[in-house]
Design a protein around this motif. Structure first.
Motif, PDB file in Angstrom:
ATOM      1  N   UNK A   1       0.839  -1.201   0.000  1.00  0.00           N
ATOM      2  CA  UNK A   1       0.000   0.000   0.000  1.00  0.00           C
ATOM      3  C   UNK A   1       0.869   1.243   0.000  1.00  0.00           C
ATOM      4  N   UNK A   2       0.448   2.274  -0.697  1.00  0.00           N
ATOM      5  CA  UNK A   2       1.039   3.603  -0.558  1.00  0.00           C
ATOM      6  C   UNK A   2       0.559   4.163   0.777  1.00  0.00           C
ATOM      7  N   UNK A   3       1.340   5.012   1.405  1.00  0.00           N
ATOM      8  CA  UNK A   3       0.997   5.545   2.725  1.00  0.00           C
ATOM      9  C   UNK A   3      -0.290   6.366   2.735  1.00  0.00           C
ATOM     10  N   UNK A   4      -0.732   6.894   1.582  1.00  0.00           N
ATOM     11  CA  UNK A   4      -1.998   7.640   1.534  1.00  0.00           C
ATOM     12  C   UNK A   4      -3.197   6.698   1.509  1.00  0.00           C
ATOM     13  N   UNK A   5      -2.966   5.426   1.158  1.00  0.00           N
ATOM     14  CA  UNK A   5      -4.033   4.440   1.136  1.00  0.00           C
ATOM     15  C   UNK A   5      -4.844   4.392  -0.138  1.00  0.00           C
ATOM     16  N   UNK A   6      -4.504   5.201  -1.139  1.00  0.00           N
ATOM     17  CA  UNK A   6      -5.259   5.228  -2.392  1.00  0.00           C
ATOM     18  C   UNK A   6      -4.625   4.397  -3.506  1.00  0.00           C
ATOM     19  N   UNK A   7      -3.406   3.918  -3.288  1.00  0.00           N
ATOM     20  CA  UNK A   7      -2.683   3.198  -4.335  1.00  0.00           C
ATOM     21  C   UNK A   7      -2.086   1.908  -3.783  1.00  0.00           C
ATOM     22  N   UNK A   8      -2.052   0.899  -4.647  1.00  0.00           N
ATOM     23  CA  UNK A   8      -1.432  -0.385  -4.331  1.00  0.00           C
ATOM     24  C   UNK A   8      -0.396  -0.651  -5.411  1.00  0.00           C
ATOM     25  N   UNK A   9       0.742  -1.203  -5.010  1.00  0.00           N
ATOM     26  CA  UNK A   9       1.780  -1.608  -5.957  1.00  0.00           C
ATOM     27  C   UNK A   9       1.837  -3.137  -5.966  1.00  0.00           C
ATOM     28  N   UNK A  10       2.132  -3.707  -7.141  1.00  0.00           N
ATOM     29  CA  UNK A  10       2.255  -5.157  -7.254  1.00  0.00           C
ATOM     30  C   UNK A  10       3.493  -5.515  -8.073  1.00  0.00           C
ATOM     31  N   UNK A  11       4.084  -6.659  -7.749  1.00  0.00           N
ATOM     32  CA  UNK A  11       5.294  -7.156  -8.415  1.00  0.00           C
ATOM     33  C   UNK A  11       5.009  -8.558  -8.933  1.00  0.00           C
ATOM     34  N   UNK A  12       5.415  -8.830 -10.192  1.00  0.00           N
ATOM     35  CA  UNK A  12       4.975 -10.072 -10.829  1.00  0.00           C
ATOM     36  C   UNK A  12       6.091 -10.849 -11.521  1.00  0.00           C
TER      37      UNK A  12
END
Length: 144
Positions: free
Chosen positions: A79-90
């Motif tokens: 999660x980004x610290x603002x809570x509006x974005x998620x990052x994923x690694x594949x």
């Protein structure tokens, strides 16, 4: 609170120190590879071998969003610290930044020559760190 995943595609949230199960999440169709609490503590993001990222809401006691777009298993999520974005690694050699509010992928980060195994936002910034099986670390500006 401890969250555990297993090969049976199920995750469980345990209370410490008594060990009681608080919540169970079921829905991924393959193994679980990563999880991360929302900064507010009200949600959880999980990644899986089924190529998806799922967002779980504790108050609703279930999955509220499935993020699809990776071609292979997703190893990690953050999660980004603002809570509006998620990052994923594949395993598809890419990372993605997802906008939770619009429910879509904002950016796909390409450049690694092998599986991207982990991803993390630098707190309170737009910088993302990835690590890869190609033996490199990369810093990304999530806005570009």
């Amino acid at each position: 609170i401890v969250v555990t995943g297993s090969n049976d595609r199920l995750w469980k949230m345990w209370a410490l120190p008594d060990g009681n199960i608080i919540m169970t999440g079921e829905g991924h169709t393959d193994w679980l590879s990563g999880c991360c609490f929302h900064p507010s503590g009200t949600q959880l993001v999980t990644s899986s071998g089924d190529t998806t990222v799922r967002i779980w809401d504790f108050a609703k006691r279930g999955c509220i969003l499935i993020l699809e777009g990776h071609a292979h298993a997703v190893w990690d999520c953050s999660w980004h610290s603002c809570g509006d974005f998620v990052a994923s690694a594949s395993m598809d050699n890419t990372s993605k930044i997802w906008d939770v509010n619009s429910e879509r992928c904002r950016y796909t980060m390409c450049g690694h020559k092998d599986s991207v195994n982990s991803i993390e936002f630098l707190p309170f910034s737009n910088t993302v760190l990835t690590s890869s099986a190609d033996k490199t670390l990369s810093l990304w500006d999530a806005r570009t």
